[in-house]
Design an enzyme around this catalytic site. Structure first.
Site, mmCIF file in Angstrom:
data_model
loop_
_atom_site.group_PDB
_atom_site.id
_atom_site.type_symbol
_atom_site.label_atom_id
_atom_site.label_comp_id
_atom_site.label_asym_id
_atom_site.label_seq_id
_atom_site.Cartn_x
_atom_site.Cartn_y
_atom_site.Cartn_z
ATOM 1 C CE LYS A 153 -0.423 -0.329 5.010
ATOM 2 N NZ LYS A 153 -1.177 -0.990 6.088
ATOM 3 C CE1 TYR B 13 12.771 31.591 6.438
ATOM 4 C CE2 TYR B 13 13.127 29.285 5.896
ATOM 5 C CZ TYR B 13 12.842 30.573 5.500
ATOM 6 O OH TYR B 13 12.641 30.849 4.185
#
Ligand SMILES: *Cc1c(COP(=O)(O)O)cnc(C)c1O
Length: 354
Positions: free
Chosen positions: A35, A251
């Site tokens: 999956k 950041y």
């Protein structure tokens, strides 16, 4: 030249892990769980490598149909079953196998207009409480199913804590009680149960994560389990900075140098699938030397401490996870699981198996 990030898929490692699963469960057929685009490794390449596996489990019917059309002959199981009557017709036409987990699906297959001769995996809810019929419903469910002609019926359940201290015993007891007297093939084990609880092995085992070389357990490494990593995510340094004591990088000024130090800038960010929540201190390899991240992961870049790697320069190879650096370690630092990291590598990362 393209941006230097790459995901390399080692199909020999995949086959090694597959054989290891078979070695642990020698009497069982393997339903390889593919999956989520084979846990992010590419459905087609993984399915081709596992063409000899007796079963493949996935979610999307279109994927199952495609694998059938590409020549896969084994059992193709839809883990959430079908979603409408059109799907059910395709299940019939392409000889797929479907989970039935709810009353709506049960009604659909037992209706007079439904195609007959469907192969069913009946999902029993033994305690996960996500999908499946509860113990008290099984009598009437079996009575309904006996009214229709099926190509096959397999009893199936899924464990909530096979990877944890609680183990499988409570759910296994419920399952055994439920299935007593029903002489149908069974399927219970995910990777964790396959590896730790041989009493869960039955006609079918359903390994997922272990095939990709990651450990299902927090307390046992992939290496200790003799699993080999399949995906290796690499990139390169595209810049190096020398920080003075007190200067920050990235950041939020989230990392501040406490001394003069070199920082490498890696062409990999959260838009590639690297977890933004990985804190400073997450392991990374630069020129095969183990070091750590420093500062926030940004969209396209991340920064790493080069103190231990004086030879590093622009172009140096960086391993984010895979060979030499277990994805499980990165996942643990980022407070998640390897499943999430592997399935979230984004489409802009070129992936190849050579
Ligand atoms: C995903 C899944 C598996 C495989 O689980 P792993 O932990 O990856 O081995 C097995 N069975 C079902 C029903 C699943 O949804």
């Amino acid at each position: 030249m393209p941006r230097p990030i790459r995901a390399k898929v080692d199909l020999d490692a995949l086959l090694h892990n597959y054989r290891l699963a078979q070695k642990h469960a020698p009497q069982s057929k393997i339903m390889a769980v593919l999956k989520a685009n084979a846990y992010g490794h590419g459905l087609t390449r993984v399915a081709q490598a596992l063409e000899r596996a007796p079963g493949i489990a996935l979610l999307n019917i279109d994927d199952a149909v495609r694998l059938r059309e590409e020549g896969y002959r084994g059992t193709l199981l839809l883990l959430e079953g079908f979603f409408d009557l059109e799907d059910l017709r395709a299940v019939h036409e392409y000889k797929l196998s479907t989970v039935i987990h709810c009353a709506e699906q049960l009604r659909a297959v037992t209706r007079g207009s439904a195609p007959s001769g469907i192969d069913v995996f009946l999902k029993l809810n033994t305690g996960m409480n996500r999908l499946g019929f509860r113990p008290e419903e099984i009598g009437s469910v079996m009575a309904s199913l006996r009214q229709v002609r099926l190509a096959g019926l397999t009893l199936m359940t899924h464990f909530a804590t096979a990877d944890e201290a609680a183990g499988v015993q409570r759910q296994l007891d419920v399952f055994k009680h439920l299935a007593a007297g029903l002489s149908y093939p069974r399927s219970l084990a995910n990777s964790a149960a396959l590896l730790r609880y041989p009493q869960t092995h039955s006609e079918w085992v359903r390994p997922g994560i272990m095939l990709y070389g990651s450990s299902p357990f927090a307390d046992q490494s992939a290496e200790a389990l003799e699993l080999r990593p399949v995906m290796t995510l690499t990139s390169k340094l595209i810049a190096a900075q020398t920080l003075r004591a007190g200067e920050s990088v990235g950041y939020g000024e989230a990392f501040v140098a406490d001394r003069a130090m070199r920082i490498g800038v890696v062409a990999c960010g959260y838009a590639d699938g690297y977890p933004r929540h990985a804190p400073s201190g997450t392991p990374v390899l630069v020129e095969n030397v183990r070091t750590i991240t420093a500062g926030r992961v940004s969209m396209d870049m991340m920064t790493v401490d080069l103190s231990a790697v004086p030879q590093a320069r622009v172009g140096s190879l960086v391993v984010l996870w895979g060979e030499g650096l277990p994805v499980d370690e990165v996942a643990a630092k980022a407070n998640t699981v390897s499943y999430e990291l592997l399935t979230k590598v984004t489409a802009r990362v070129p992936m190849s198996d050579r």
